[in-house]
Design an enzyme around this catalytic site. Sequence first.
Site, short mmCIF file in Angstrom:
data_model
loop_
_atom_site.label_atom_id
_atom_site.label_comp_id
_atom_site.label_asym_id
_atom_site.label_seq_id
_atom_site.Cartn_x
_atom_site.Cartn_y
_atom_site.Cartn_z
N ARG A 47 -4.05 7.69 1.99
CA ARG A 47 -3.84 7.25 0.61
C ARG A 47 -4.25 5.79 0.51
O ARG A 47 -4.43 5.12 1.54
CB ARG A 47 -2.37 7.43 0.18
CG ARG A 47 -1.37 6.73 1.09
CD ARG A 47 0.08 6.90 0.59
NE ARG A 47 1.01 6.44 1.61
CZ ARG A 47 1.57 7.20 2.53
NH1 ARG A 47 1.31 8.49 2.55
NH2 ARG A 47 2.39 6.68 3.44
N ASP A 57 -2.61 -0.70 8.35
CA ASP A 57 -1.34 0.04 8.36
C ASP A 57 -0.98 0.50 9.77
O ASP A 57 -1.86 0.79 10.58
CB ASP A 57 -1.47 1.25 7.42
CG ASP A 57 -0.12 1.85 7.06
OD1 ASP A 57 0.90 1.14 7.18
OD2 ASP A 57 -0.09 3.02 6.66
N GLY A 117 4.55 -1.04 11.98
CA GLY A 117 5.93 -0.62 12.23
C GLY A 117 5.99 0.49 13.27
O GLY A 117 6.81 0.44 14.20
N GLU A 164 4.53 -3.52 -3.68
CA GLU A 164 5.57 -2.52 -3.39
C GLU A 164 6.31 -2.84 -2.08
O GLU A 164 7.38 -2.28 -1.81
CB GLU A 164 4.97 -1.11 -3.30
CG GLU A 164 4.53 -0.55 -4.65
CD GLU A 164 3.30 -1.24 -5.23
OE1 GLU A 164 2.38 -1.58 -4.44
OE2 GLU A 164 3.26 -1.48 -6.45
N ASN A 165 5.72 -3.71 -1.26
CA ASN A 165 6.37 -4.02 0.02
C ASN A 165 7.67 -4.82 -0.13
O ASN A 165 8.43 -4.97 0.83
CB ASN A 165 5.41 -4.75 0.97
CG ASN A 165 4.33 -3.86 1.55
OD1 ASN A 165 3.21 -4.31 1.83
ND2 ASN A 165 4.63 -2.57 1.75
N TRP A 166 7.95 -5.30 -1.36
CA TRP A 166 9.25 -5.95 -1.62
C TRP A 166 10.39 -4.96 -1.42
O TRP A 166 11.55 -5.37 -1.32
CB TRP A 166 9.29 -6.50 -3.05
CG TRP A 166 8.41 -7.69 -3.24
CD1 TRP A 166 7.19 -7.73 -3.87
CD2 TRP A 166 8.68 -9.04 -2.83
NE1 TRP A 166 6.69 -9.01 -3.86
CE2 TRP A 166 7.59 -9.84 -3.22
CE3 TRP A 166 9.75 -9.64 -2.15
CZ2 TRP A 166 7.52 -11.20 -2.97
CZ3 TRP A 166 9.69 -11.00 -1.90
CH2 TRP A 166 8.58 -11.77 -2.30
N HIS A 194 4.21 -6.51 13.43
CA HIS A 194 3.50 -7.39 12.49
C HIS A 194 2.87 -8.57 13.21
O HIS A 194 1.76 -9.00 12.88
CB HIS A 194 4.44 -7.86 11.37
CG HIS A 194 4.96 -6.75 10.51
ND1 HIS A 194 4.15 -5.74 10.03
CD2 HIS A 194 6.21 -6.46 10.07
CE1 HIS A 194 4.89 -4.90 9.31
NE2 HIS A 194 6.14 -5.31 9.32
N ARG A 212 -8.64 2.73 6.12
CA ARG A 212 -7.19 2.65 6.31
C ARG A 212 -6.87 3.11 7.72
O ARG A 212 -7.34 4.17 8.16
CB ARG A 212 -6.43 3.52 5.31
CG ARG A 212 -4.90 3.38 5.50
CD ARG A 212 -4.08 4.08 4.47
NE ARG A 212 -2.67 3.74 4.62
CZ ARG A 212 -1.82 3.53 3.62
NH1 ARG A 212 -2.24 3.63 2.38
NH2 ARG A 212 -0.55 3.24 3.85
N SER A 248 1.84 -5.75 -0.07
CA SER A 248 1.65 -5.15 -1.39
C SER A 248 2.81 -5.50 -2.32
O SER A 248 3.91 -5.87 -1.85
CB SER A 248 1.53 -3.63 -1.27
OG SER A 248 2.80 -3.04 -1.06
C1 IPE Z 1 -0.02 -0.53 2.31
O1 IPE Z 1 0.70 -0.06 3.39
C2 IPE Z 1 0.17 -2.00 2.15
C3 IPE Z 1 -0.44 -2.84 3.20
C4 IPE Z 1 -1.20 -2.42 4.16
C5 IPE Z 1 -0.20 -4.26 3.08
P1 IPE Z 1 2.16 0.56 3.21
O2 IPE Z 1 2.62 0.96 4.57
O3 IPE Z 1 3.03 -0.35 2.45
O4 IPE Z 1 1.87 1.83 2.31
P2 IPE Z 1 2.71 3.16 2.07
O5 IPE Z 1 4.10 2.75 1.71
O6 IPE Z 1 2.68 3.92 3.35
O7 IPE Z 1 1.98 3.88 0.98
C1 IPE Z 2 1.54 -2.85 8.22
O1 IPE Z 2 2.03 -1.67 8.69
C2 IPE Z 2 1.31 -2.86 6.74
C3 IPE Z 2 2.12 -3.87 6.04
C4 IPE Z 2 2.76 -3.56 4.96
C5 IPE Z 2 2.18 -5.22 6.54
P1 IPE Z 2 3.44 -1.07 8.26
O2 IPE Z 2 4.48 -2.12 8.33
O3 IPE Z 2 3.34 -0.36 6.97
O4 IPE Z 2 3.65 -0.05 9.45
P2 IPE Z 2 4.11 1.46 9.34
O5 IPE Z 2 3.24 2.12 8.32
O6 IPE Z 2 5.52 1.45 8.92
O7 IPE Z 2 3.90 2.00 10.70
MG MG Z 3 2.77 1.49 6.46
#
Ligand code: IPE
Ligand code: IPE
Ligand code: MG
Length: 242
Positions: free
Chosen positions: A193, A19, A22, A66-68, A36, A187, A64
């Site tokens: 979480r 994580d 972004g 949920e990432n959709w 990414h 994480r 994930s």
């Molecule tokens: C969890 O990270 C999913 C992956 C690392 C692929 P997210 O950034 O999507 O999780 P939330 O939204 O902060 O819980």
């Molecule tokens: C990578 O980090 C996890 C993926 C879902 C690929 P994020 O894209 O969630 O980055 P943050 O949490 O927004 O910084």
């Molecule tokens: Mg994230």
Amino acid sequence: MSSGEENDRSVKHVAIIMDGNGRWASHRNQPRAFGHRKGVDAVRTAVRAAGNLGVKYLTLFGFSTENWRRPSDEVDALFDLMKRFVDADLEKLHREGVNVRIAGRRQGLSDDLLAIIERAEQRTAENDKCFLTIAFNYGGRDELVRAARQLAQDVAVGKIDPDAVDEAAFSAYLDTKGMPDPDLVIRTSGEHRTSNFLIWQAAYAELVFLDVLWPDFSAEHLQQALNEYASRQRRFGGVDAA
Ligand code: IPE
Ligand code: IPE
Ligand code: MG
């Protein structure tokens, strides 16, 4: 993921919620996709470090269910990176004896991605030096529901007796079939979480939260998490042996 001396406390399986891509990009006034792309380099770093530290199973959370919910151009970028990573690294991983698996829901994935996934799994199926699982289009609840549905179908056709369903039998319906449970879930990015990752398998995993953003992840961070793990007392509901 090559050499492989035993690590201190025989950590067999490390799972990582990668994580912070972004935020890493935002701090540099760059689009999220830039983070990414850098994150893929950190994947390579993590795979190498896990091998050097004797971690036999490494599971990485890449996308994930949920990432959709993210903007479609970001989703496209993540899918593109997944394809490119497997395409670019498969032969090297294969030469190093890495068994590659992809966990997650296959339904709804494009034909070209499915072909890449299947090629990666078939090509490396006989390898057993290290096991790299990429959780892609993965959600713990989705995995449990898919498992329950398949189990119900098998019961309906008489393939399995409901009385024979115990934890071991149920586990065999999961994407992680045959793998040991993660000992350690890391994480990055400072979030505390698990975001629907390995909710069955990580029931007794030790959790380590690191403040580093994923693109900056290094072998030292993995070592730091293993050190933290080594200082923990795992009881599995029992009492200390001493
Ligand atoms: C969890 O990270 C999913 C992956 C690392 C692929 P997210 O950034 O999507 O999780 P939330 O939204 O902060 O819980
Ligand atoms: C990578 O980090 C996890 C993926 C879902 C690929 P994020 O894209 O969630 O980055 P943050 O949490 O927004 O910084
Ligand atoms: Mg994230």
